[in-house]
Motif scaffolding. Structure first.
Motif, PDB file in Angstrom:
ATOM      1  N   TYR A   6       0.865  -1.175   0.000  1.00  0.00           N
ATOM      2  CA  TYR A   6       0.000   0.000   0.000  1.00  0.00           C
ATOM      3  C   TYR A   6       0.903   1.227   0.000  1.00  0.00           C
ATOM      4  O   TYR A   6       1.899   1.265   0.731  1.00  0.00           O
ATOM      5  N   CYS A   7       0.544   2.237  -0.783  1.00  0.00           N
ATOM      6  CA  CYS A   7       1.323   3.471  -0.848  1.00  0.00           C
ATOM      7  C   CYS A   7       0.401   4.665  -0.616  1.00  0.00           C
ATOM      8  O   CYS A   7      -0.720   4.701  -1.141  1.00  0.00           O
ATOM      9  N   TYR A   8       0.878   5.606   0.164  1.00  0.00           N
ATOM     10  CA  TYR A   8       0.080   6.774   0.553  1.00  0.00           C
ATOM     11  C   TYR A   8       0.927   8.042   0.457  1.00  0.00           C
ATOM     12  O   TYR A   8       2.153   7.985   0.500  1.00  0.00           O
ATOM     13  N   ALA A   9       0.248   9.188   0.397  1.00  0.00           N
ATOM     14  CA  ALA A   9       0.920  10.492   0.420  1.00  0.00           C
ATOM     15  C   ALA A   9       0.256  11.380   1.466  1.00  0.00           C
ATOM     16  O   ALA A   9      -0.936  11.248   1.746  1.00  0.00           O
ATOM     17  N   CYS A  10       1.046  12.273   2.030  1.00  0.00           N
ATOM     18  CA  CYS A  10       0.570  13.245   3.007  1.00  0.00           C
ATOM     19  C   CYS A  10       1.538  14.428   2.955  1.00  0.00           C
ATOM     20  O   CYS A  10       2.717  14.243   2.652  1.00  0.00           O
ATOM     21  N   GLU A  21      11.310  18.874  13.278  1.00  0.00           N
ATOM     22  CA  GLU A  21      10.725  18.240  14.474  1.00  0.00           C
ATOM     23  C   GLU A  21      10.008  16.943  14.104  1.00  0.00           C
ATOM     24  O   GLU A  21      10.138  15.931  14.800  1.00  0.00           O
ATOM     25  N   TYR A  22       9.248  16.971  13.020  1.00  0.00           N
ATOM     26  CA  TYR A  22       8.526  15.782  12.572  1.00  0.00           C
ATOM     27  C   TYR A  22       9.508  14.654  12.262  1.00  0.00           C
ATOM     28  O   TYR A  22       9.299  13.501  12.667  1.00  0.00           O
ATOM     29  N   ASN A  54       7.957  19.150   1.325  1.00  0.00           N
ATOM     30  CA  ASN A  54       7.053  18.894   2.452  1.00  0.00           C
ATOM     31  C   ASN A  54       6.058  17.769   2.126  1.00  0.00           C
ATOM     32  O   ASN A  54       5.122  17.545   2.881  1.00  0.00           O
ATOM     33  N   ARG A  55       6.271  17.050   1.022  1.00  0.00           N
ATOM     34  CA  ARG A  55       5.392  15.934   0.649  1.00  0.00           C
ATOM     35  C   ARG A  55       6.032  14.616   1.052  1.00  0.00           C
ATOM     36  O   ARG A  55       7.196  14.356   0.763  1.00  0.00           O
ATOM     37  N   MET A  56       5.232  13.803   1.742  1.00  0.00           N
ATOM     38  CA  MET A  56       5.697  12.500   2.200  1.00  0.00           C
ATOM     39  C   MET A  56       5.009  11.388   1.423  1.00  0.00           C
ATOM     40  O   MET A  56       3.857  11.527   0.991  1.00  0.00           O
ATOM     41  N   PHE A  57       5.732  10.289   1.280  1.00  0.00           N
ATOM     42  CA  PHE A  57       5.193   9.084   0.680  1.00  0.00           C
ATOM     43  C   PHE A  57       5.453   7.930   1.640  1.00  0.00           C
ATOM     44  O   PHE A  57       6.569   7.765   2.127  1.00  0.00           O
ATOM     45  N   MET A  58       4.416   7.176   1.937  1.00  0.00           N
ATOM     46  CA  MET A  58       4.522   6.035   2.835  1.00  0.00           C
ATOM     47  C   MET A  58       4.287   4.767   2.033  1.00  0.00           C
ATOM     48  O   MET A  58       3.320   4.668   1.276  1.00  0.00           O
ATOM     49  N   ASN A  90      -0.014  18.560  14.324  1.00  0.00           N
ATOM     50  CA  ASN A  90       0.701  19.823  14.471  1.00  0.00           C
ATOM     51  C   ASN A  90       1.675  20.048  13.321  1.00  0.00           C
ATOM     52  O   ASN A  90       2.097  21.179  13.075  1.00  0.00           O
ATOM     53  N   TYR A  91       2.058  18.976  12.637  1.00  0.00           N
ATOM     54  CA  TYR A  91       3.059  19.015  11.580  1.00  0.00           C
ATOM     55  C   TYR A  91       2.462  18.728  10.200  1.00  0.00           C
ATOM     56  O   TYR A  91       2.970  19.210   9.199  1.00  0.00           O
ATOM     57  N   GLN A  92       1.419  17.923  10.160  1.00  0.00           N
ATOM     58  CA  GLN A  92       0.839  17.495   8.896  1.00  0.00           C
ATOM     59  C   GLN A  92      -0.273  18.442   8.448  1.00  0.00           C
ATOM     60  O   GLN A  92      -0.838  19.172   9.254  1.00  0.00           O
ATOM     61  N   GLN A  93      -0.556  18.381   7.156  1.00  0.00           N
ATOM     62  CA  GLN A  93      -1.699  19.106   6.613  1.00  0.00           C
ATOM     63  C   GLN A  93      -2.326  18.245   5.520  1.00  0.00           C
ATOM     64  O   GLN A  93      -1.665  17.406   4.919  1.00  0.00           O
ATOM     65  N   GLU A  94      -3.600  18.481   5.304  1.00  0.00           N
ATOM     66  CA  GLU A  94      -4.327  17.713   4.296  1.00  0.00           C
ATOM     67  C   GLU A  94      -3.836  18.062   2.905  1.00  0.00           C
ATOM     68  O   GLU A  94      -3.504  19.214   2.619  1.00  0.00           O
TER      69      GLU A  94
END
Length: 113
Positions: A6-10, A21-22, A54-58, A90-94
């Motif tokens: 499974y792959c996701y982005a946030c 900090e994150y 600032n884009r993450m991929f899981m 506090n660190y993430q955004q939609e």
């Protein structure tokens, strides 16, 4: 054991201090043990998060016991996971196309070699 991916982005808030900090919360051995336990208990055998800007991929590798709906239910009923998720907000955004309150958006695979 056969696994599924499974792959996701946030997105993170575009603030270098908050991003640092994150990242510190996610350094090896720094994630709360209750969080890593909840991940493993859900049938996730490997999880990696990558960051660009600032884009993450899981990327998650899961066993045949994993069910995304069951994982969401387990998380909703786990006070420590909820504490972690609230802290991470506090660190993430939609992402702009996310449903209200949705963090990690499933990625659509469009190519495979």
């Amino acid at each position: 054991m056969k696994t599924k991916r499974y792959c996701y982005a946030c997105d993170l808030k575009d603030d270098s201090k908050l991003i640092a900090e994150y990242k510190a919360y996610h350094d090896e051995g720094k994630a709360w043990p209750e969080i890593t336990k909840s991940i493993k208990d859900a049938g996730i055998v490997d999880m990696q998060i990558y960051l660009t800007g600032n884009r993450m991929f899981m990327i998650m590798e899961v066993d045949d016991t994993f069910d995304p709906k069951k994982k969401a239910e387990m998380d909703a009923n786990n006070a420590k996971v909820q504490e972690w998720e609230n802290l991470m907000w506090n660190y993430q955004q939609e992402l702009p196309w996310a449903e209200n309150g949705e963090k990690w958006i499933p990625l659509e695979r469009i190519f495979k070699l």
